[in-house]
Design an enzyme around this catalytic site. Structure first.
Site, PDB file in Angstrom:
ATOM      1  CE  LYS A 215      -3.443   2.590   2.784  1.00 24.87           C
ATOM      2  NZ  LYS A 215      -2.775   3.594   3.260  1.00 24.87           N
ATOM      3  CB  SER A 237      -2.843   4.789  -0.450  1.00 30.08           C
ATOM      4  OG  SER A 237      -2.888   5.463   0.091  1.00 30.08           O
ATOM      5  CG  HIS A 239      -0.482   7.091   5.180  1.00 26.79           C
ATOM      6  ND1 HIS A 239      -0.316   5.327   5.235  1.00 26.79           N
ATOM      7  CD2 HIS A 239      -1.075   7.039   6.360  1.00 26.79           C
ATOM      8  CE1 HIS A 239      -0.332   5.259   6.595  1.00 26.79           C
ATOM      9  NE2 HIS A 239      -1.329   6.426   6.980  1.00 26.79           N
ATOM     10  N   GLY A 271      -8.824   6.750  -0.968  1.00 25.63           N
ATOM     11  CA  GLY A 271      -8.486   7.487  -0.907  1.00 25.63           C
ATOM     12  C   GLY A 271     -10.217   8.624  -1.709  1.00 25.63           C
ATOM     13  N   GLY A 272     -10.999   8.915  -0.802  1.00 24.70           N
ATOM     14  CA  GLY A 272     -11.766  10.430  -1.171  1.00 24.70           C
ATOM     15  C   GLY A 272     -13.336   9.227  -1.298  1.00 24.70           C
ATOM     16  CB  VAL A 273     -13.603   5.911  -2.068  1.00 21.00           C
ATOM     17  CG1 VAL A 273     -14.840   5.166  -2.114  1.00 21.00           C
ATOM     18  CG2 VAL A 273     -13.743   5.332  -2.894  1.00 21.00           C
ATOM     19  NE  ARG A 274     -14.751  10.896   2.357  1.00 26.30           N
ATOM     20  CZ  ARG A 274     -14.241   9.864   2.341  1.00 26.30           C
ATOM     21  NH1 ARG A 274     -13.842   8.613   2.078  1.00 26.30           N
ATOM     22  NH2 ARG A 274     -12.688  10.847   2.853  1.00 26.30           N
ATOM     23  N   GLY A 293     -11.678   4.905   4.730  1.00 27.98           N
ATOM     24  CA  GLY A 293     -10.666   5.212   5.617  1.00 27.98           C
ATOM     25  C   GLY A 293     -12.117   5.653   7.002  1.00 27.98           C
ATOM     26  NE  ARG A 294      -9.142  11.911   6.944  1.00 28.75           N
ATOM     27  CZ  ARG A 294      -7.901  11.714   5.636  1.00 28.75           C
ATOM     28  NH1 ARG A 294      -8.747  11.390   4.159  1.00 28.75           N
ATOM     29  NH2 ARG A 294      -7.540  12.339   5.877  1.00 28.75           N
TER      30      ARG A 294
END
Length: 344
Positions: A215, A237, A239, A271-274, A293-294
């Site tokens: 990763k 990624s 990070h 990254g950025g997938v919502r 992630g978030r």
């Protein structure tokens, strides 16, 4: 419990994250440590914005006799969709959560358990001192092995030791997030990580019977090198934008990397997938699957494993809807002609 209730509870529990309507990096820019991205936060912000400038081309004129299927085969296991949880820790360090309310162990386990309950899996996080991956390795059997321990790029001897523990515990695969070599959280705690040479990547790929994923890739050169040295797959990624302000959005280099490594290589983008629509867009651009992630961190804080499952179920429903409205019966049908990219 509803997803709206999960978000409300998360907002009440965190002293750092704003739990914004769209997790786009604007309100938390520069908050590292914290939930944001480094500097102006633009490498996180741009990932969300890039996906927002891709249209999904609706087409409901097609033979609809066959059912629509979101299932995804990953390393010999069937997942309910091509979505997995990114390796995220630091409930107190990054989100300011009272450990009496949500402990670090509970924070991580909820992400992993919720993913399994939703028919997918999560990547288990590593970290310094009290956030080390060893705090969670005993959870592998409880999760039915549907977890991928992700070790920081320490010296290889330590990574190999942890990979072998993961293998003995029954994990599906192992990973190392080499982009952590620039993570300020590790420097602050006196546990700096390091980049990896091709020889070191080869040693890691050969030290275990498990597939090893790498990763932290954003260039075709690095992607080809990791695969040539034995990586079972790579994760594009940066990070979460937390390591370098000027790093490109992972999704923006996805097509270029896919062209370089060929169709057969396992490519995951992070990254950025919502939304389920974002998942659809990433697949159309060449990804096999995505990491998130978030939003899973927020769901874990606000609703534990149930909250994480609610969010992932919502994504699967959204992906299913996108497939129905574009004539895609399977993931293999999600091709570049199903989208219009307004970024170029």
């Amino acid at each position: 419990m509803t997803y709206e209730e999960v978000l409300k509870t998360a907002a009440e529990r965190t002293t750092v994250c704003k739990v914004c309507p769209v997790c786009n990096g604007l309100a938390c820019r520069g908050k590292v440590p914290g939930p944001g991205a480094s500097g102006s936060g633009k490498s996180f912000i741009q990932a969300v914005e890039y996906l927002s400038r891709i249209d999904i081309m609706m087409d409901v004129v097609y033979d609809h006799d066959d059912p629509v299927e979101t299932k995804f085969e990953f390393l010999g296991r069937e997942l309910s969709m091509p979505v997995m949880g990114a390796p995220c820790g630091g409930a107190q360090f990054n989100f300011g959560i009272d450990p009496e309310t949500v402990s670090e162990r509970a924070f991580v386990y909820a992400q992993l358990r919720g993913a399994v309950d939703a028919g997918v899996l999560g990547f288990m996080p590593d970290g310094p001192k009290n956030m080390t991956i060893r705090n969670h390795m005993d959870r592998i059997p409880d999760l039915g092995g549907m977890v991928i321990p992700t070790v920081k790029p320490w010296e290889n001897a330590k990574i190999i030791e942890l990979f072998r523990e993961a293998e003995e515990g029954g994990a599906l695969a192992c990973a190392t997030d080499i982009d952590s070599a620039g993570l300020i959280n590790l420097r602050i705690t006196g546990t700096p990580a390091e980049p990896k040479s091709r020889a070191e990547l080869r040693e890691l790929a050969e030290c275990t019977r498990l597939p090893v994923l790498v990763k932290g890739i954003v260039t075709p050169k690095a992607a080809k090198a990791a695969l040539e040295e034995g990586a079972a797959g790579i994760i594009i990624s940066n990070h979460g934008g937390r390591i370098m302000e000027d790093c490109p959005a992972p999704v923006s280099v996805l097509q270029e990397i896919r062209e370089a490594v060929g169709r057969d290589a396992l490519l995951i983008v992070d990254g950025g997938v919502r939304t389920g629509g974002d998942v659809f867009k990433c697949l159309a651009l060449g990804a096999d699957a995505v990491l998130i992630g978030r939003p899973l961190c927020i769901a874990s804080i606000g609703g534990g494993a149930e909250g994480v499952k609610l969010y992932l179920d919502k994504l699967r429903d959204e992906l299913y809807t996108c497939m129905v409205l574009t004539g895609c019966k399977s993931l293999a049908d999600i091709s570049p002609d199903k989208i219009r990219n307004r970024n170029s």
